[in-house]
Design an enzyme around this catalytic site. Structure first.
Site, PDB file in Angstrom:
ATOM      1  CG  ASP A  90      41.867  30.372  43.599  1.00 20.17           C
ATOM      2  OD1 ASP A  90      40.778  30.361  44.336  1.00 20.17           O
ATOM      3  OD2 ASP A  90      41.693  31.060  42.432  1.00 20.17           O
ATOM      4  CD  GLU A 109      39.737  30.159  38.888  1.00 18.02           C
ATOM      5  OE1 GLU A 109      38.144  30.072  38.574  1.00 18.02           O
ATOM      6  OE2 GLU A 109      40.006  31.389  39.478  1.00 18.02           O
ATOM      7  CG  HIS A 139      37.377  29.452  34.424  1.00 19.00           C
ATOM      8  ND1 HIS A 139      37.114  28.955  33.214  1.00 19.00           N
ATOM      9  CD2 HIS A 139      36.323  28.844  35.364  1.00 19.00           C
ATOM     10  CE1 HIS A 139      36.217  27.975  33.155  1.00 19.00           C
ATOM     11  NE2 HIS A 139      35.807  27.769  34.459  1.00 19.00           N
ATOM     12  CG  HIS A 187      38.449  34.873  39.008  1.00 22.55           C
ATOM     13  ND1 HIS A 187      37.730  34.760  40.144  1.00 22.55           N
ATOM     14  CD2 HIS A 187      37.816  36.471  38.558  1.00 22.55           C
ATOM     15  CE1 HIS A 187      37.053  35.815  40.593  1.00 22.55           C
ATOM     16  NE2 HIS A 187      37.107  36.748  39.538  1.00 22.55           N
ATOM     17  CG  ASP A 192      42.627  34.425  41.385  1.00 21.12           C
ATOM     18  OD1 ASP A 192      43.214  35.568  40.763  1.00 21.12           O
ATOM     19  OD2 ASP A 192      41.296  34.290  41.376  1.00 21.12           O
TER      20      ASP A 192
END
Length: 238
Positions: free
Chosen positions: A7, A9, A57, A152, A157
């Site tokens: 994942d 950001e 985030h 997040h 995640d």
């Protein structure tokens, strides 16, 4: 089979507008077990995040200012994903950003750096058509606690998605027995099977009575259409 759940950001939604990756999180799965071997880094994007992205985030420009840049971590990152199938939720979003970062360094596209990409969002949509399939929704559906997910985070995640993916794909893998190197022709010989070695436990009178009462109830509900009655009929007639 080795998988890496990944994942990212980002500072915004579109790398074509100059948005950058600010965090990468990867979790390794080997033989359907999370290995606790991870890759995680924050990255200095040399720009601010859009307000909407910052709300998601919470990674401020000040926090990221002393972090390494993508070029400082790219080799370590690519070494980690090399040879693995990479699982990403809504894969095309992350891959667009990864490709943009790799292109800046004149590196091959992301899909050429791993052994394939699995989009868990597409899998979830096939399994649960017409339902919400966000990571939070899947955590609720598969009873995976995400109470600690206030904002997040790429590593958090990825850890949640690893649990979701294992739950979502449970039962899809065939039973695999690791073959002994000495097995001729790649097969195992377990020898002749003797059923007499299996233990047999007879029911006590109370258990037998409860079983017969349960069968009688089923027979009444089906109006005498139960299979065992038809099988018992010849013996009773005799």
């Amino acid at each position: 089979m080795r998988y890496v759940v990944l994942d990212t950001e980002t500072t915004g939604l579109d790398p074509q507008q100059g948005h950058r990756i600010i965090e990468i999180g990867c979790v390794e799965i080997f033989n359907r077990r999370v290995t606790q071997r991870n890759f995680h880094t924050y990255l200095n994007p040399d720009r601010d995040s859009d307000p909407g992205a910052l709300q998601v985030h919470g990674l401020t420009t000040e926090f990221l200012s002393d972090k390494p840049r993508f070029e400082d971590k790219v080799d370590e990152f690519l070494d980690f994903i090399c040879g693995a199938q990479v699982i990403i939720h809504n894969a095309e979003f992350d891959i667009r950003f990864l490709n943009a970062e790799l292109a800046r360094l004149q590196r091959p596209p992301f899909r050429e750096c791993c052994d394939g990409v699995v989009d868990s969002l597409l899998q979830a949509r096939e399994l649960h058509p017409g339902k919400r399939n966000s990571l939070d929704a899947l955590c609720d559906r598969y009873d995976i606690s995400n109470a600690h997910r206030v904002l997040h985070g790429a590593l958090l995640d990825s850890e949640l998605l690893a649990e979701v993916w294992l739950a979502m794909t449970r039962g899809q893998d065939s039973l695999v027995i690791e073959l002994d190197d000495t097995a001729a022709g790649g097969t195992l010989d377990f020898g002749a099977f003797d059923p007499h070695v299996l233990p047999v436990t007879a029911p006590d009178p109370e258990e037998l009575a409860a079983h017969l009462a349960y069968l009688e109830g089923l027979d009444k509900e089906s109006k005498g259409a139960t299979l065992w009655r038809r099988l018992e009929a010849p013996a009773e007639a005799a």
